[in-house]
Design a protein around this motif. Structure first.
Motif, PDB file in Angstrom:
ATOM      1  N   GLY A  40       0.799  -1.224   0.000  1.00  9.88           N
ATOM      2  CA  GLY A  40       0.000   0.000   0.000  1.00  9.88           C
ATOM      3  C   GLY A  40       0.825   1.265   0.000  1.00  9.88           C
ATOM      4  O   GLY A  40       0.358   2.316  -0.454  1.00  9.88           O
ATOM      5  N   THR A  41       2.069   1.200   0.488  1.00  7.76           N
ATOM      6  CA  THR A  41       2.920   2.388   0.503  1.00  7.76           C
ATOM      7  C   THR A  41       3.459   2.736  -0.888  1.00  7.76           C
ATOM      8  O   THR A  41       4.123   3.766  -1.039  1.00  7.76           O
ATOM      9  N   TYR A  42       3.191   1.889  -1.872  1.00  8.91           N
ATOM     10  CA  TYR A  42       3.646   2.150  -3.246  1.00  8.91           C
ATOM     11  C   TYR A  42       2.489   2.471  -4.190  1.00  8.91           C
ATOM     12  O   TYR A  42       2.709   2.676  -5.380  1.00  8.91           O
ATOM     13  N   ILE A  43       1.251   2.498  -3.712  1.00  8.38           N
ATOM     14  CA  ILE A  43       0.100   2.852  -4.546  1.00  8.38           C
ATOM     15  C   ILE A  43      -0.100   4.362  -4.453  1.00  8.38           C
ATOM     16  O   ILE A  43      -0.451   4.874  -3.394  1.00  8.38           O
ATOM     17  N   PRO A  44       0.126   5.106  -5.534  1.00  6.46           N
ATOM     18  CA  PRO A  44       0.093   6.576  -5.441  1.00  6.46           C
ATOM     19  C   PRO A  44      -1.326   7.118  -5.297  1.00  6.46           C
ATOM     20  O   PRO A  44      -2.302   6.487  -5.700  1.00  6.46           O
ATOM     21  N   LEU A  45      -1.404   8.285  -4.711  1.00  3.74           N
ATOM     22  CA  LEU A  45      -2.673   8.988  -4.569  1.00  3.74           C
ATOM     23  C   LEU A  45      -3.150   9.460  -5.941  1.00  3.74           C
ATOM     24  O   LEU A  45      -2.359   9.998  -6.716  1.00  3.74           O
ATOM     25  N   PRO A  46      -4.422   9.274  -6.291  1.00  3.49           N
ATOM     26  CA  PRO A  46      -4.897   9.705  -7.612  1.00  3.49           C
ATOM     27  C   PRO A  46      -4.955  11.226  -7.734  1.00  3.49           C
ATOM     28  O   PRO A  46      -5.216  11.920  -6.760  1.00  3.49           O
ATOM     29  N   GLY A  47      -4.677  11.710  -8.929  1.00  2.00           N
ATOM     30  CA  GLY A  47      -4.827  13.138  -9.212  1.00  2.00           C
ATOM     31  C   GLY A  47      -3.585  13.973  -8.992  1.00  2.00           C
ATOM     32  O   GLY A  47      -3.666  15.210  -9.049  1.00  2.00           O
ATOM     33  N   ILE A  48      -2.413  13.352  -8.747  1.00  5.65           N
ATOM     34  CA  ILE A  48      -1.197  14.137  -8.533  1.00  5.65           C
ATOM     35  C   ILE A  48      -0.104  13.688  -9.498  1.00  5.65           C
ATOM     36  O   ILE A  48      -0.168  12.589 -10.060  1.00  5.65           O
ATOM     37  N   ASP A  49       0.887  14.553  -9.676  1.00  3.41           N
ATOM     38  CA  ASP A  49       2.062  14.234 -10.474  1.00  3.41           C
ATOM     39  C   ASP A  49       3.168  13.775  -9.521  1.00  3.41           C
ATOM     40  O   ASP A  49       3.726  14.597  -8.777  1.00  3.41           O
ATOM     41  N   PRO A  50       3.489  12.482  -9.469  1.00  3.46           N
ATOM     42  CA  PRO A  50       4.480  11.986  -8.500  1.00  3.46           C
ATOM     43  C   PRO A  50       5.826  12.658  -8.605  1.00  3.46           C
ATOM     44  O   PRO A  50       6.478  12.922  -7.587  1.00  3.46           O
ATOM     45  N   VAL A  76       4.969   8.923   2.514  1.00  7.41           N
ATOM     46  CA  VAL A  76       4.789  10.370   2.353  1.00  7.41           C
ATOM     47  C   VAL A  76       5.604  10.868   1.166  1.00  7.41           C
ATOM     48  O   VAL A  76       5.130  11.685   0.363  1.00  7.41           O
ATOM     49  N   GLU A  77       6.819  10.379   1.036  1.00 10.55           N
ATOM     50  CA  GLU A  77       7.676  10.794  -0.084  1.00 10.55           C
ATOM     51  C   GLU A  77       7.060  10.424  -1.427  1.00 10.55           C
ATOM     52  O   GLU A  77       7.205  11.150  -2.411  1.00 10.55           O
ATOM     53  N   ARG A  78       6.363   9.292  -1.459  1.00  8.01           N
ATOM     54  CA  ARG A  78       5.687   8.856  -2.698  1.00  8.01           C
ATOM     55  C   ARG A  78       4.241   9.308  -2.747  1.00  8.01           C
ATOM     56  O   ARG A  78       3.566   9.049  -3.754  1.00  8.01           O
ATOM     57  N   MET A  79       3.736   9.955  -1.682  1.00  8.54           N
ATOM     58  CA  MET A  79       2.338  10.356  -1.535  1.00  8.54           C
ATOM     59  C   MET A  79       1.421   9.200  -1.925  1.00  8.54           C
ATOM     60  O   MET A  79       0.594   9.287  -2.830  1.00  8.54           O
ATOM     61  N   VAL A 162      -9.107  13.379   0.898  1.00  2.80           N
ATOM     62  CA  VAL A 162      -9.481  13.118   2.294  1.00  2.80           C
ATOM     63  C   VAL A 162     -10.011  11.695   2.445  1.00  2.80           C
ATOM     64  O   VAL A 162      -9.636  10.956   3.366  1.00  2.80           O
ATOM     65  N   VAL A 163     -10.897  11.285   1.514  1.00  2.00           N
ATOM     66  CA  VAL A 163     -11.479   9.942   1.596  1.00  2.00           C
ATOM     67  C   VAL A 163     -10.393   8.876   1.435  1.00  2.00           C
ATOM     68  O   VAL A 163     -10.354   7.879   2.178  1.00  2.00           O
ATOM     69  N   THR A 164      -9.481   9.084   0.496  1.00  2.00           N
ATOM     70  CA  THR A 164      -8.441   8.086   0.235  1.00  2.00           C
ATOM     71  C   THR A 164      -7.463   7.968   1.396  1.00  2.00           C
ATOM     72  O   THR A 164      -7.172   6.870   1.885  1.00  2.00           O
ATOM     73  N   LEU A 165      -6.924   9.110   1.849  1.00  2.00           N
ATOM     74  CA  LEU A 165      -5.934   9.071   2.927  1.00  2.00           C
ATOM     75  C   LEU A 165      -6.552   8.620   4.249  1.00  2.00           C
ATOM     76  O   LEU A 165      -5.945   7.836   4.987  1.00  2.00           O
ATOM     77  N   LEU A 166      -7.778   9.095   4.537  1.00  2.00           N
ATOM     78  CA  LEU A 166      -8.441   8.676   5.766  1.00  2.00           C
ATOM     79  C   LEU A 166      -8.781   7.190   5.711  1.00  2.00           C
ATOM     80  O   LEU A 166      -8.631   6.467   6.706  1.00  2.00           O
ATOM     81  N   GLY A 167      -9.216   6.726   4.528  1.00  2.27           N
ATOM     82  CA  GLY A 167      -9.487   5.295   4.364  1.00  2.27           C
ATOM     83  C   GLY A 167      -8.237   4.460   4.564  1.00  2.27           C
ATOM     84  O   GLY A 167      -8.289   3.377   5.162  1.00  2.27           O
TER      85      GLY A 167
END
Length: 446
Positions: A40-50, A76-79, A162-167
């Motif tokens: 899970g620490t390698y799945i990036p947050l949607p909507g950002i440019d890594p 955090v570094e990979r968001m 918020v939904v993704t990070l809180l989830g």
């Protein structure tokens, strides 16, 4: 004279482990859960440019975000979706613990046993949701203020973040509870442990590469390794150190029989506060640098604020003094929160126990507080030494000492607790084997 449990523990061997089928299942479940966390620490947050976020993160990596990144295993570094990690739950737990000593209703719940503990855990979960949502929203707004990080800024991005990070945080909280109940225990601690240890191989490889290229001398690398080994041995010694107060129980009569009074010990840990003082102190000291990084990019940072931030930089004398002072303060403060001598004295009095030469009740509470205060002085000095030593090494040698005081304390403490949990399961397996043998012998005789 060794107890039965100590005798069993001394007889543990590989054959005992091979027979512990339940322990094998618990270990496999724990490893599987930690693997899910690492994925899970390698799945990036949607909507950002890594790539854009990675460049922006480099300017803030020396602040409080660096600590969050270490505890989250680089998420955090990979968001990634686990970027918040388990820290909102840790913060909520600490806040609820502090409130139990201030709010009478929570203090009463704490005394109600299992039912009260469940209610306090539920309040901790509610606090985790609130803190996680606030932190996730702050992260979303901060990323929108960056150049090219967010592809489509707006409320849709904020809500989805918020939904993704809180989830992700709530999933990790659930995963930690599953490791505690179905694994080998200490689920939350093991998740933090996995995040810290995951980056250790690359950090060691980077240090050795600096030695190969000549940026660091071989002598400095050897000294750092020896210091790390000595620090680990010191942490093991002090974390297991206890001051045992002798407790005497009077003779008691049951029917026509008179039973001799028993003796036991009240163990007081040398470091009752654990790693909390180091976490609090480092977080507070890194907060000015983090705020300066956010406001400095807009050119709004006054000269006096710049001077304070520079004085509180890593390796500076003011930083060292403030770090040591905060660790000492939080060591006493948190010990006073988690251990109440008056409650301990009242429980001893109800059970008929007393400390030889000390009157039960208020005098016992004063004596326990007297002893606890003095061993906490030693515990605070130990924490200060372990946390300041890596800072001195970094300042004097420039070596990238990855395992700093806080992370080193967490890694060693969790390792000790996990070994104790595994040993407890093995002892339980031996007990079960002895019970089965005694039943078989009893059946044959019958």
């Amino acid at each position: 004279m060794a107890s039965a449990a100590e005798q069993l523990a001394s007889n543990l061997s590989f054959s005992t482990f091979s027979k512990a089928e339940d322990l094998k299942k618990r270990l496999l479940f724990t490893l599987g859960a930690l693997l899910v966390y690492r994925l899970g620490t390698y799945i990036p947050l949607p909507g950002i440019d890594p790539a854009a976020f990675a460049n922006a993160f480099k300017t803030q990596s020396s602040g409080i975000l660096g600590i969050f990144n270490m505890f989250s295993g680089g998420a955090v570094e990979r968001m990634a979706i686990f970027a918040l990690g388990i820290m909102p739950y840790i913060s909520a737990s600490i806040i609820v613990q502090l409130m139990t000593s201030v709010v009478p209703a929570l203090e009463q719940l704490k005394k109600e046993g299992e039912q009260g503990r469940k209610m306090i855990n539920q309040y901790t979960r509610y606090g985790t949701v609130i803190l996680g949502a606030l932190q996730a929203y702050g992260i979303a707004v901060s990323m929108e203020s960056g150049q090219g990080i967010v592809m489509d800024p707006g409320w849709f991005f904020r809500i989805s973040t918020v939904v993704t990070l809180l989830g992700g945080t709530m999933f990790l909280m659930w995963l930690g509870e599953q490791i505690t109940s179905r694994g080998i225990g200490n689920g939350i601690s093991l998740i933090i442990f996995a995040g810290i240890v995951a980056a250790l191989p690359s950090a060691l490889a980077g240090t050795l590469e600096l030695g190969r290229t000549g940026a660091l001398s071989t002598a400095i690398i050897v000294v750092v390794i020896l210091v790390a080994i000595a620090a680990i041995a010191m942490i093991v010694f002090f974390e297991r150190a206890q001051r045992r107060l002798l407790i005497q129980y009077p003779k008691r009569q049951v029917g026509n029989r008179m039973f001799q009074g028993d003796t036991s010990h009240l163990p007081l840990k040398l470091n009752t506060s654990g790693v909390i003082p180091a976490i609090f102190a480092s977080s507070l000291l890194l907060l000015p640098a983090t705020l300066a990084g956010f406001s400095g990019s807009q050119g709004t940072l006054p000269d006096w604020a710049t001077a304070i931030v520079a004085a509180l930089g890593h390796g500076q004398p003011l930083y060292m003094l403030a770090y040591a002072g905060l660790i000492g303060f939080f060591a006493f403060f948190y010990t006073a929160i988690v251990f109440n001598p008056k409650d301990t004295a009242d429980n001893l009095k109800k059970q008929g126990g007393f400390i030889p030469g000390i009157r039960p009740g208020e005098r016992t509470a004063e004596y326990i507080d007297y002893v606890l205060t003095r061993i906490t002085v030693v515990g605070a000095l130990y924490l200060i030494f372990v946390c300041i030593l890596p800072e001195i090494l970094i300042a004097q040698t420039g070596v990238p000492f990855y395992l700093g005081g806080t992370s080193l304390l967490i890694v060693v403490s969790v390792t000790l607790d996990t070994v104790a949990q595994i040993q407890g399961h093995l002892i339980a397996t031996q007990y079960e084997g002895l019970i089965k043998k005694s039943k078989l012998r009893g059946g044959k005789r019958g």
